[in-house]
Design an enzyme around this catalytic site. Structure first.
Site, short mmCIF file in Angstrom:
data_model
loop_
_atom_site.label_atom_id
_atom_site.label_comp_id
_atom_site.label_asym_id
_atom_site.label_seq_id
_atom_site.Cartn_x
_atom_site.Cartn_y
_atom_site.Cartn_z
N PHE A 117 30.47 60.11 54.14
CA PHE A 117 31.29 60.03 55.35
C PHE A 117 31.80 58.60 55.51
O PHE A 117 31.42 57.90 56.44
CB PHE A 117 30.47 60.45 56.57
CG PHE A 117 29.72 61.75 56.35
CD1 PHE A 117 30.38 62.97 56.44
CD2 PHE A 117 28.37 61.74 56.02
CE1 PHE A 117 29.70 64.16 56.23
CE2 PHE A 117 27.68 62.94 55.81
CZ PHE A 117 28.35 64.15 55.91
N ASP A 172 16.30 55.55 52.16
CA ASP A 172 16.53 56.83 52.83
C ASP A 172 15.28 57.70 52.64
O ASP A 172 14.66 57.63 51.58
CB ASP A 172 17.75 57.54 52.22
CG ASP A 172 18.41 58.53 53.17
OD1 ASP A 172 17.70 59.42 53.68
OD2 ASP A 172 19.63 58.43 53.38
N GLY A 220 17.70 64.05 55.36
CA GLY A 220 18.85 64.26 56.25
C GLY A 220 18.57 63.73 57.65
O GLY A 220 17.46 63.87 58.16
N SER A 256 12.78 53.72 57.18
CA SER A 256 13.27 52.34 57.11
C SER A 256 12.40 51.33 57.85
O SER A 256 12.15 50.24 57.33
CB SER A 256 14.74 52.29 57.51
OG SER A 256 14.99 51.60 58.68
N ASP A 315 23.30 52.44 58.55
CA ASP A 315 24.06 53.69 58.51
C ASP A 315 23.10 54.86 58.30
O ASP A 315 23.34 55.76 57.52
CB ASP A 315 25.11 53.64 57.39
CG ASP A 315 26.08 54.81 57.45
OD1 ASP A 315 26.30 55.36 58.55
OD2 ASP A 315 26.61 55.16 56.39
N HIS A 355 21.78 58.50 63.60
CA HIS A 355 22.67 57.95 64.60
C HIS A 355 22.21 58.20 66.03
O HIS A 355 22.96 57.96 66.98
CB HIS A 355 24.09 58.50 64.40
CG HIS A 355 24.76 57.94 63.17
ND1 HIS A 355 24.14 57.87 61.95
CD2 HIS A 355 25.99 57.40 62.98
CE1 HIS A 355 24.97 57.34 61.06
NE2 HIS A 355 26.10 57.05 61.67
N HIS A 389 27.79 50.98 60.78
CA HIS A 389 28.80 52.04 60.60
C HIS A 389 28.84 52.96 61.80
O HIS A 389 27.88 53.07 62.55
CB HIS A 389 28.49 52.85 59.32
CG HIS A 389 29.69 53.62 58.83
ND1 HIS A 389 29.60 54.87 58.27
CD2 HIS A 389 31.01 53.30 58.85
CE1 HIS A 389 30.81 55.27 57.92
NE2 HIS A 389 31.68 54.34 58.27
N ASP A 390 29.97 53.63 61.95
CA ASP A 390 30.17 54.64 62.99
C ASP A 390 30.09 54.05 64.39
O ASP A 390 29.48 54.63 65.29
CB ASP A 390 29.18 55.81 62.80
CG ASP A 390 29.27 56.40 61.41
OD1 ASP A 390 30.38 56.80 61.00
OD2 ASP A 390 28.25 56.43 60.70
MG MG Z 1 28.07 56.48 58.52
#
Ligand code: MG
Length: 204
Positions: A16, A67, A71, A120, A137, A140, A165-166
């Protein structure tokens, strides 16, 4: 540099991140990689790791990409960014690690990208500072983004970069947690450097 071969691998990698943001991230990685190693929270299938890994290659440093590969909230079934192809059919759980490995292998970046599987904040507690760049990232939701920021901000070398990000100022455009963390970073003394789409970069 992002050559045609890498560009075609990027085009076939799930993720993304629009190209303009990817190129801005790559440029930041090249600059910050001269200060210290690059670190990414939220590998997913490796899209941004290709941009940052190429940057690490260019300046002789490494990218650590973290990561848990199960997900984030927004990629779970029923959520906006869910992709059934990343579900392990034997367990029914998301597993993006095979996609990351394949992307790094195809791009020839396995020797400059260190993939870490885990939470993390736990990884942050095990690693030292002096990072050239930290790219946040991962998940969120506010608790996840805040934990990532608090875990990693102090690991950035003075003069190094924090990329988030985002980041959406307008709630109609997207979730507000990354923007809240951007505001927090500014309050904490980080200097805004650039905005490209939803990618914001600050200097410590
Ligand atoms: Mg992102």
């Amino acid at each position: 540099m992002i050559d045609d071969d890498l560009q075609s691998i990027i085009a076939s990698t799930k993720g993304f991140m629009p190209a303009d943001e990817g190129h801005a991230l790559h440029k930041a990685g090249v600059a910050a990689g001269r200060i210290g190693p690059l670190l990414e929270v939220g590998s997913y299938c490796g899209l941004s790791a290709l941009y940052l890994g190429a940057a690490a290659r260019e300046v002789g440093t490494v990218l650590v990409t973290i990561d848990h590969h199960r997900g984030s909230e927004e990629t779970q079934p029923g959520w906006e960014h869910h992709d059934p192809e990343v579900v392990d059919s034997t367990t029914g759980r998301i597993d993006t690690l095979p996609f990351l490995r394949a992307a790094l292998e195809r791009a020839g970046l396995e020797d400059v990208v260190v993939a870490v599987i885990g939470q993390s904040p736990l990884v942050a507690s095990l690693l030292g500072g002096g990072l050239g760049l930290v790219f946040i990232d991962g998940g969120h939701s506010i608790d996840v983004v805040r934990a990532d920021y608090e875990a990693w901000a102090g690991h950035i070398a003075h003069g190094g970069l924090l990329a988030i990000h985002d980041v959406f100022e307008d709630p109609a455009a997207g979730g507000q947690a990354p923007f809240e963390i951007w505001l927090r970073a500014v309050r904490d003394g980080f200097t805004p450097v650039s905005t490209t789409g939803s990618l914001r970069i600050l200097r410590r």
